[in-house]
Design a protein around this motif. Structure first.
Motif, PDB file in Angstrom:
ATOM      1  N   ARG A 131       0.889  -1.299   0.054  1.00  0.00           N
ATOM      2  CA  ARG A 131       0.082  -0.497   0.178  1.00  0.00           C
ATOM      3  C   ARG A 131       0.982   1.346  -0.034  1.00  0.00           C
ATOM      4  NH1 ARG A 131      -3.263   3.225   4.232  1.00  0.00           N
ATOM      5  NH2 ARG A 131      -5.466   3.811   2.951  1.00  0.00           N
ATOM      6  N   ALA A 132       1.844   1.118   0.990  1.00  0.00           N
ATOM      7  CA  ALA A 132       2.655   2.690   0.648  1.00  0.00           C
ATOM      8  C   ALA A 132       3.327   3.040  -0.594  1.00  0.00           C
ATOM      9  CB  ALA A 132       3.979   2.159   2.262  1.00  0.00           C
ATOM     10  N   PHE A 133       4.448   1.743  -0.894  1.00  0.00           N
ATOM     11  CA  PHE A 133       4.822   1.691  -2.548  1.00  0.00           C
ATOM     12  C   PHE A 133       3.881   2.321  -3.234  1.00  0.00           C
ATOM     13  CE2 PHE A 133       8.579  -0.060  -0.697  1.00  0.00           C
ATOM     14  CZ  PHE A 133       9.550  -0.028  -1.665  1.00  0.00           C
ATOM     15  N   LEU A 187      -3.766   1.574  -8.871  1.00  0.00           N
ATOM     16  CA  LEU A 187      -2.117   1.813  -8.186  1.00  0.00           C
ATOM     17  C   LEU A 187      -2.157   3.020  -6.641  1.00  0.00           C
ATOM     18  CD1 LEU A 187       1.088   0.549  -9.522  1.00  0.00           C
ATOM     19  CD2 LEU A 187      -0.533  -0.678  -7.693  1.00  0.00           C
ATOM     20  N   THR A 188      -2.929   3.859  -7.629  1.00  0.00           N
ATOM     21  CA  THR A 188      -3.471   5.358  -6.631  1.00  0.00           C
ATOM     22  C   THR A 188      -4.116   4.949  -5.915  1.00  0.00           C
ATOM     23  OG1 THR A 188      -2.430   6.830  -8.566  1.00  0.00           O
ATOM     24  CG2 THR A 188      -4.279   7.494  -6.666  1.00  0.00           C
ATOM     25  N   GLY A 236       1.721   4.854  -7.763  1.00  0.00           N
ATOM     26  CA  GLY A 236       0.517   5.216  -8.580  1.00  0.00           C
ATOM     27  C   GLY A 236       0.587   6.639  -9.060  1.00  0.00           C
ATOM     28  N   PRO A 237      -0.135   7.535  -8.227  1.00  0.00           N
ATOM     29  CA  PRO A 237       0.302   9.700  -8.646  1.00  0.00           C
ATOM     30  C   PRO A 237       1.397   9.464  -9.794  1.00  0.00           C
ATOM     31  CG  PRO A 237      -0.284   8.835  -6.477  1.00  0.00           C
ATOM     32  CD  PRO A 237       0.442   7.208  -6.867  1.00  0.00           C
ATOM     33  N   ILE A 277      13.649  -0.324  -4.762  1.00  0.00           N
ATOM     34  CA  ILE A 277      11.908  -1.299  -4.915  1.00  0.00           C
ATOM     35  C   ILE A 277      12.659  -2.703  -4.797  1.00  0.00           C
ATOM     36  CG2 ILE A 277      10.294  -1.640  -6.022  1.00  0.00           C
ATOM     37  CD1 ILE A 277      10.324   1.096  -7.381  1.00  0.00           C
ATOM     38  N   ILE A 278      13.792  -3.363  -5.314  1.00  0.00           N
ATOM     39  CA  ILE A 278      12.785  -5.086  -4.867  1.00  0.00           C
ATOM     40  C   ILE A 278      14.071  -4.702  -3.582  1.00  0.00           C
ATOM     41  CG2 ILE A 278      15.262  -6.371  -5.897  1.00  0.00           C
ATOM     42  CD1 ILE A 278      16.039  -4.972  -8.075  1.00  0.00           C
ATOM     43  N   ALA A 279      14.746  -4.148  -3.121  1.00  0.00           N
ATOM     44  CA  ALA A 279      15.235  -4.435  -1.754  1.00  0.00           C
ATOM     45  C   ALA A 279      14.167  -4.105  -0.867  1.00  0.00           C
ATOM     46  CB  ALA A 279      16.426  -3.400  -1.402  1.00  0.00           C
TER      47      ALA A 279
END
Length: 142
Positions: free
Chosen positions: A12-14, A128-129, A19-20, A64-66
């Protein structure tokens, strides 16, 4: 493996950031698609800028991967794949910038296809947003 509360919260945080970002950046690209040839030409005339962009893409992808290796929901898969896409694209831009330049130049003759592709990314960004900002946060176990 079922999603944990932590993985749902992280997804959700990502989604709140990616998303935006996708809506804004790719939305502008849809509108400015005919001008992208000029922008790409200017970009590739400055090797330092190309290198810096590749390094930044690689860094963001690795970030992002980490911190988001979750594959338990469609949104989690989209975010994880986005991280891998950024990292791979950043690496290619650092190591083989001519490949990206050739691909960009070839796509400039296909403005309608470019608009369709970026429009799909806008839709993914809207989705995603919604997930990041308008769905209920995961319930805690406390």
């Amino acid at each position: 493996m079922p999603a944990t509360i932590e993985s749902k919260a992280r997804t959700r945080a990502f989604a709140r950031v990616i998303g935006p970002y996708l809506v804004i950046v790719t939305g502008i690209l849809v509108v400015r698609a005919p001008d992208l040839g000029t922008v790409l030409s200017a970009l590739f005339q400055n090797e330092a800028l190309v290198w810096l962009m590749g390094a930044l893409l690689l860094f963001c992808g690795l970030l992002i991967i980490a911190f988001h290796q979750y594959w338990s929901s469609p949104a989690a898969v989209a975010i994880s794949l986005f991280g891998w896409f950024l990292a791979i694209r950043g690496f290619i831009l650092l190591a083989f910038p001519q490949l990206i330049q050739r691909g960009g130049n070839a796509s400039m003759h296909l403005v309608p296809a470019v608009r369709i592709g970026f429009s799909l990314l806008v839709l993914i960004g809207l989705w995603l947003t919604y997930i990041g900002w308008f769905t209920e946060p995961p319930a805690s176990n406390s």
